[in-house]
Design a protein around this motif. Structure first.
Motif, PDB file in Angstrom:
ATOM      1  N   VAL A   1      41.966  16.791  70.565  1.00 29.56           N
ATOM      2  CA  VAL A   1      42.527  17.878  71.373  1.00 29.56           C
ATOM      3  C   VAL A   1      43.295  17.313  72.566  1.00 29.56           C
ATOM      4  N   ALA A   2      42.813  16.187  73.110  1.00 32.79           N
ATOM      5  CA  ALA A   2      43.479  15.567  74.255  1.00 32.79           C
ATOM      6  C   ALA A   2      44.889  15.088  73.922  1.00 32.79           C
ATOM      7  N   LEU A   3      45.167  14.863  72.642  1.00 33.34           N
ATOM      8  CA  LEU A   3      46.504  14.443  72.213  1.00 33.34           C
ATOM      9  C   LEU A   3      47.477  15.621  72.121  1.00 33.34           C
ATOM     10  N   ASP A   4      46.966  16.831  72.344  1.00 35.16           N
ATOM     11  CA  ASP A   4      47.770  18.053  72.377  1.00 35.16           C
ATOM     12  C   ASP A   4      48.596  18.258  71.098  1.00 35.16           C
ATOM     13  N   PRO A   5      47.954  18.193  69.943  1.00 30.09           N
ATOM     14  CA  PRO A   5      48.720  18.410  68.710  1.00 30.09           C
ATOM     15  C   PRO A   5      49.092  19.873  68.536  1.00 30.09           C
ATOM     16  N   GLU A   6      50.234  20.098  67.928  1.00 30.41           N
ATOM     17  CA  GLU A   6      50.642  21.449  67.559  1.00 30.41           C
ATOM     18  C   GLU A   6      50.134  21.818  66.171  1.00 30.41           C
ATOM     19  N   LEU A   7      49.699  20.791  65.425  1.00 33.23           N
ATOM     20  CA  LEU A   7      49.182  21.011  64.075  1.00 33.23           C
ATOM     21  C   LEU A   7      48.267  19.849  63.705  1.00 33.23           C
ATOM     22  N   VAL A   8      47.158  20.169  63.050  1.00 30.36           N
ATOM     23  CA  VAL A   8      46.268  19.164  62.475  1.00 30.36           C
ATOM     24  C   VAL A   8      46.389  19.255  60.957  1.00 30.36           C
ATOM     25  N   LEU A   9      46.644  18.110  60.325  1.00 27.31           N
ATOM     26  CA  LEU A   9      46.699  18.051  58.861  1.00 27.31           C
ATOM     27  C   LEU A   9      45.372  17.523  58.343  1.00 27.31           C
ATOM     28  N   ALA A  10      44.777  18.234  57.400  1.00 30.10           N
ATOM     29  CA  ALA A  10      43.467  17.879  56.864  1.00 30.10           C
ATOM     30  C   ALA A  10      43.544  17.697  55.353  1.00 30.10           C
ATOM     31  N   SER A  11      42.567  16.977  54.818  1.00 30.63           N
ATOM     32  CA  SER A  11      42.478  16.734  53.385  1.00 30.63           C
ATOM     33  C   SER A  11      41.382  17.587  52.771  1.00 30.63           C
ATOM     34  N   GLU A  12      41.709  18.278  51.704  1.00 31.43           N
ATOM     35  CA  GLU A  12      40.711  19.087  50.990  1.00 31.43           C
ATOM     36  C   GLU A  12      39.592  18.218  50.451  1.00 31.43           C
ATOM     37  N   GLN A  13      39.896  16.971  50.086  1.00 26.70           N
ATOM     38  CA  GLN A  13      38.895  16.082  49.506  1.00 26.70           C
ATOM     39  C   GLN A  13      37.950  15.504  50.549  1.00 26.70           C
ATOM     40  N   VAL A  14      38.369  15.462  51.812  1.00 28.13           N
ATOM     41  CA  VAL A  14      37.624  14.718  52.830  1.00 28.13           C
ATOM     42  C   VAL A  14      37.020  15.607  53.907  1.00 28.13           C
ATOM     43  N   ASN A  15      37.784  16.574  54.387  1.00 28.22           N
ATOM     44  CA  ASN A  15      37.408  17.284  55.606  1.00 28.22           C
ATOM     45  C   ASN A  15      36.684  18.595  55.329  1.00 28.22           C
ATOM     46  N   SER A  16      35.856  18.977  56.301  1.00 32.78           N
ATOM     47  CA  SER A  16      35.006  20.154  56.150  1.00 32.78           C
ATOM     48  C   SER A  16      35.614  21.368  56.852  1.00 32.78           C
ATOM     49  N   LEU A  17      35.514  22.505  56.207  1.00 34.06           N
ATOM     50  CA  LEU A  17      35.970  23.744  56.834  1.00 34.06           C
ATOM     51  C   LEU A  17      35.162  24.064  58.085  1.00 34.06           C
TER      52      LEU A  17
END
Length: 294
Positions: free
Chosen positions: A91-107
């Motif tokens: 969050v400190a990097l102030d992203p406008e979008l986070v890209l996630a992987s369906e295989q790796v990341n949790s909802l």
């Protein structure tokens, strides 16, 4: 702008839509609301980072996980932990979008980003054609359509070239792909690994298993009698280790013929653009006399 929006949403009760916002659907079918343009991205998995670079959006990435090591441009980017996820650092990097992987990341983890107004877009690469589809989709999403299309066409041409070499091969060795040589993790039905093996001129013996990541037994391997065994064990893998872990395999055709091979894990375990080069490497193992470097 996002900080102003959050204050507005929390304290003033204004509308949840800002002028120019876009609504898109990610690979999980989730509705994602995005700003008109995106210049700051963080990624939650190495495969997604590689897809974003392939889509021509590498310059927009402002942070990657500590697991990321490709392409070389990631070496200069800020890092954050993923096990567990360091939400504060991201969050400190102030992203406008986070890209996630369906295989790796949790909802469940994604809910935290949503609570602070950072949209998350999930990418899913389950089949080999999904690679170029995802690259094109990211290009459209991130405003790099031309670069993404160009890279997607290059990868598709490479796959077509490999297919032309292997499609008519009469011998298609029964192939077992393993993730680990002790606990026999493998790939089940619907995986891109089977697409790669098929394109490389082989027949995957686990392609009909209904579990996504089955754990095989020694008995299964003995019954299936693979003619080639490949695994993400590293290029310097000593094939004798496999029999030392599984003593009964000394009668398996792949072991008897010396066709047990270690592969660099990244072009197989990271569902991204390097799956294409991984398919070529696999084809040269399965059919050394028929396949040369592209």
């Amino acid at each position: 702008m996002r900080q102003v929006y959050l204050l507005c949403l929390l304290f003033i009760g204004c509308s949840s839509n800002l002028p120019g916002e876009r609504t898109v659907e990610d690979d999980l079918g989730r509705t994602v609301v995005l700003p008109p343009t995106i210049e700051r991205i963080t990624t939650l998995a190495p495969s997604v980072t590689e897809l974003a670079f392939a889509a021509g959006a590498g310059s927009k990435i402002v942070g990657v996980s500590t697991f990321d090591d490709y392409p070389p441009a990631v070496d200069t980017l800020p890092r954050y932990d993923m096990l567990p996820t360091d939400f504060e650092a991201i969050v400190a990097l102030d992203p406008e979008l986070v890209l996630a992987s369906e295989q790796v990341n949790s909802l469940k983890d994604i809910d935290i980003f949503s609570s602070v107004g950072i949209p998350v877009y999930f990418v899913a690469v389950n089949t080999l054609p999904d690679v170029t589809r995802a690259i094109r989709a990211l290009g459209e999403l991130l405003g790099t359509t031309e670069a993404a299309t160009r890279r997607a066409i290059q990868l598709e041409d490479s796959l077509a070239q490999l297919s032309a070499l292997t499609v008519s091969l009469s011998e298609r060795p029964r192939t077992l792909f393993l993730i680990d040589d002790v606990t026999l993790y493998a790939f089940g039905q619907g995986s891109y690994i089977h697409d790669m093996i098929d394109l490389a001129g082989g027949h995957s013996i686990t392609q009909t298993m209904t579990t996504r990541f089955p754990v095989l037994t020694d008995e299964f391997v003995l019954d299936a009698r693979p003619e080639v065994i490949v695994g993400s064990f590293g290029l310097s893998y000593d094939a004798t280790k496999l029999v030392s872990h599984h003593a009964t395999w000394d009668i398996v055709p792949a072991v008897l013929s010396g066709r047990v091979y270690g592969l660099h894990p990244d072009p197989y375990l990271r569902p991204g653009p390097r799956l294409v080069s991984g398919a070529w490497a696999l084809a040269k193992i399965l059919h050394p006399d028929a396949v040369i470097d592209p």
